[in-house]
Design a protein around this motif. Structure first.
Motif, PDB file in Angstrom:
ATOM      1  N   GLU A 205       0.817  -1.214   0.000  1.00 44.56           N
ATOM      2  CA  GLU A 205       0.000   0.000   0.000  1.00 44.56           C
ATOM      3  C   GLU A 205       0.853   1.267   0.000  1.00 44.56           C
ATOM      4  O   GLU A 205       0.380   2.334  -0.399  1.00 44.56           O
ATOM      5  CB  GLU A 205      -0.931   0.001   1.222  1.00 44.56           C
ATOM      6  CG  GLU A 205      -1.934  -1.147   1.248  1.00 44.56           C
ATOM      7  CD  GLU A 205      -2.890  -1.132   0.068  1.00 44.56           C
ATOM      8  OE1 GLU A 205      -3.105  -0.039  -0.503  1.00 44.56           O
ATOM      9  OE2 GLU A 205      -3.424  -2.198  -0.290  1.00 44.56           O
TER      10      GLU A 205
ATOM     11  N   PRO B 128       2.455   2.530  -4.455  1.00 46.25           N
ATOM     12  CA  PRO B 128       1.591   2.485  -5.633  1.00 46.25           C
ATOM     13  C   PRO B 128       2.364   2.920  -6.874  1.00 46.25           C
ATOM     14  O   PRO B 128       3.526   3.326  -6.800  1.00 46.25           O
ATOM     15  CB  PRO B 128       0.500   3.499  -5.286  1.00 46.25           C
ATOM     16  CG  PRO B 128       1.215   4.513  -4.451  1.00 46.25           C
ATOM     17  CD  PRO B 128       2.190   3.715  -3.613  1.00 46.25           C
TER      18      PRO B 128
ATOM     19  N   ASP C 209      -4.137   3.241  -9.516  1.00 41.44           N
ATOM     20  CA  ASP C 209      -4.041   2.636  -8.191  1.00 41.44           C
ATOM     21  C   ASP C 209      -5.436   2.633  -7.552  1.00 41.44           C
ATOM     22  O   ASP C 209      -6.412   3.049  -8.169  1.00 41.44           O
ATOM     23  CB  ASP C 209      -3.069   3.427  -7.312  1.00 41.44           C
ATOM     24  CG  ASP C 209      -1.644   3.401  -7.833  1.00 41.44           C
ATOM     25  OD1 ASP C 209      -1.093   2.292  -7.950  1.00 41.44           O
ATOM     26  OD2 ASP C 209      -1.092   4.482  -8.131  1.00 41.44           O
TER      27      ASP C 209
END
Length: 485
Positions: free
Chosen positions: A85, A88, A109
């Motif tokens: 996370e 991206p 994303d």
């Protein structure tokens, strides 16, 4: 545009680049900006490999690009899985490819990526779609690829095999994505305006990523100058064809068709979004397969023992009851472990996507203790990783399919050690289909022809682009094998 204004902007570009050179005293950055690395290396990827090999951690930093580059498998796992996370694609990357790919799966994303990923996974994961893709590839091989090779067989006529593979894969991916047959691999080898526009758009989009500052290409785009003007014109042609295909599908109906465009139209009504999704698949399915096949046949020309082993495996698996060799089926290819190992080993040394970048959302520390500042670019380098002794051992530069086999059966490697198809949540959904397409081509060619590269020892020089295309192509001589019954 007023010539004086153009001259002023050209002077500003030159001054800006000069200031960048002065601003950074780093030896690596200086070599990058002045291209002095070309005195020792034919390819940028080879220079990066050299730098990464010398680094104690397998990680380097190109300050002038704000780019941390790594060939450390633990870092790759951290980027692609552990802290997914935080890494991206990022807005800078989306801007670079935005005009070409728009909001397609490879350029977004968050929720947009998750939606496309789920939809693509359902489509590409189905047996029916894979069989459909296999049928398209088989038809292109029988109706165009083999006749083309037969037409030059034994004539001492040099054929650019890379060009052949690019035409072949473009026909296939257009049929699969749009239901469109551009006919690039017909015997006359016609010029395709669409293919040329797509090539130019891909190349110029990649060129943006190599600029010492995004301000350069953004200003050129604003003023519609030089390469940015060319890029705009090329993308216009791609957009026009995409819109034409979408309009035709809406007019004639799409519920009974198998191409990706038709299947996605059942869920998506936004024409621009449809265009972005399908163009992304065109990019992924065309150049990567052609690049992988080109490097494979170059390696095969240096390793006749590998070619012989594949032929022996083909004969063992596919031989029919009457003793005649038949075309390998989709299921039979699953039993060809040596062929699979030979392709994986080729992709280890020559991955079609030589590097891939992300952008850090927050400050972070990689497993090798490299600090990553928020907003900076982080790149993992599959090409360099395949050549690292600390990753693959002292024989890392050798082409050895046997490293993938145990008791004659293929054994996969850790994907973070071998991120040729990415890894983690963004692992390539088309991996299986791409490998099947490559296997079909390899088996069809080596079962009927001897392909020889006139100068096999010449190291490939790569042309700048999103994928690893060989500058000057792959010239070969084709000789049809004698048929043994």
């Amino acid at each position: 545009m007023d010539p004086r204004l153009y001259s002023w902007f050209s002077s500003m570009f030159t001054a800006f680049c000069f200031m960048l050179k002065l601003a950074c005293k780093c030896e690596i950055c200086h070599a990058y900006l002045t291209s002095s690395w070309t005195k020792e290396f034919d390819n940028l990827c080879d220079w990066f490999t050299h730098l990464l090999e010398k680094s104690a951690t397998g990680t380097i930093h190109i300050h002038v690009l704000g780019n941390t580059i790594t060939a450390n498998p633990e870092n790759v796992e951290h980027i692609l899985k552990t802290r997914f996370e935080n890494y991206p694609k990022g807005k800078p990357f989306a801007a670079i490819l935005g005009d070409l790919l728009g909001k397609g799966i490879f350029n977004v994303d968050g929720d947009s990526w998750k939606f496309q990923r789920k939809m693509a996974s359902l489509e590409l994961g189905s047996i029916s779609i894979r069989r459909h893709g296999f049928d398209i590839v088989s038809s292109e091989i029988q109706s165009r690829l083999l006749p083309l090779l037969s037409s030059v067989s034994g004539k001492q006529q040099v054929l650019d095999l890379q060009d052949v593979f690019r035409r072949f894969s473009f026909d296939n991916i257009c049929k699969f994505s749009f239901g469109l047959d551009p006919g690039c691999l017909e015997l006359s080898l016609p010029v395709s305006e669409f293919a040329e526009a797509f090539d130019l758009a891909s190349r110029l989009s990649a060129q943006r990523g190599r600029a010492s500052s995004p301000l350069i290409w953004k200003l050129k785009r604003l003023l519609n100058l030089g390469t940015e003007k060319q890029l705009k014109q090329a993308i216009k042609l791609v957009d026009e064809l995409a819109q034409k295909m979408i309009n035709q599908r809406r007019e004639k109906g799409f519920s009974d068709r198998n191409d990706l465009l038709s299947r996605f139209m059942g869920t998506i009504n936004d024409d621009k979004y449809l265009r972005d999704i399908v163009v992304s698949f065109l990019l992924a399915g065309r150049d990567t397969v052609a690049s992988g096949l080109t490097s494979f046949f170059w390696l095969l020309s240096q390793h006749p023992e590998v070619e012989s082993a594949i032929r022996e495996e083909l004969e063992r698996v596919v031989r029919s009851s009457d003793g005649r060799q038949q075309i390998a089926s989709y299921d039979q290819m699953r039993d060809m472990h040596y062929l699979h190992a030979a392709l994986c080993e080729s992709l280890r040394l020559f991955p079609p996507i030589q590097f891939d970048s992300k952008f850090a959302l927050e400050d972070d520390i990689l497993p090798d203790c490299t600090f990553v500042r928020k907003g900076t670019r982080v790149t993992y380098h599959p090409y360099a990783m395949g050549r690292m002794e600390r990753v693959w051992g002292p024989d890392c530069l050798e082409y050895k399919p046997g490293r993938w086999l145990k008791d004659g059966r293929y054994v996969p490697e850790n994907p973070f050690k071998y991120p040729v198809f990415q890894a983690g949540q963004r692992v390539c959904l088309g991996k299986e289909m791409a490998l099947v397409e490559m296997k079909c081509v390899v088996l069809a060619i080596i079962s009927r022809f001897n392909i020889r590269v006139p100068n096999p020892k010449q190291t490939p020089r790569f042309a700048p682009g999103l994928t690893a295309n060989v500058r000057g192509g792959l010239p070969v001589l084709v000789q049809e094998k004698a048929i043994v019954s």
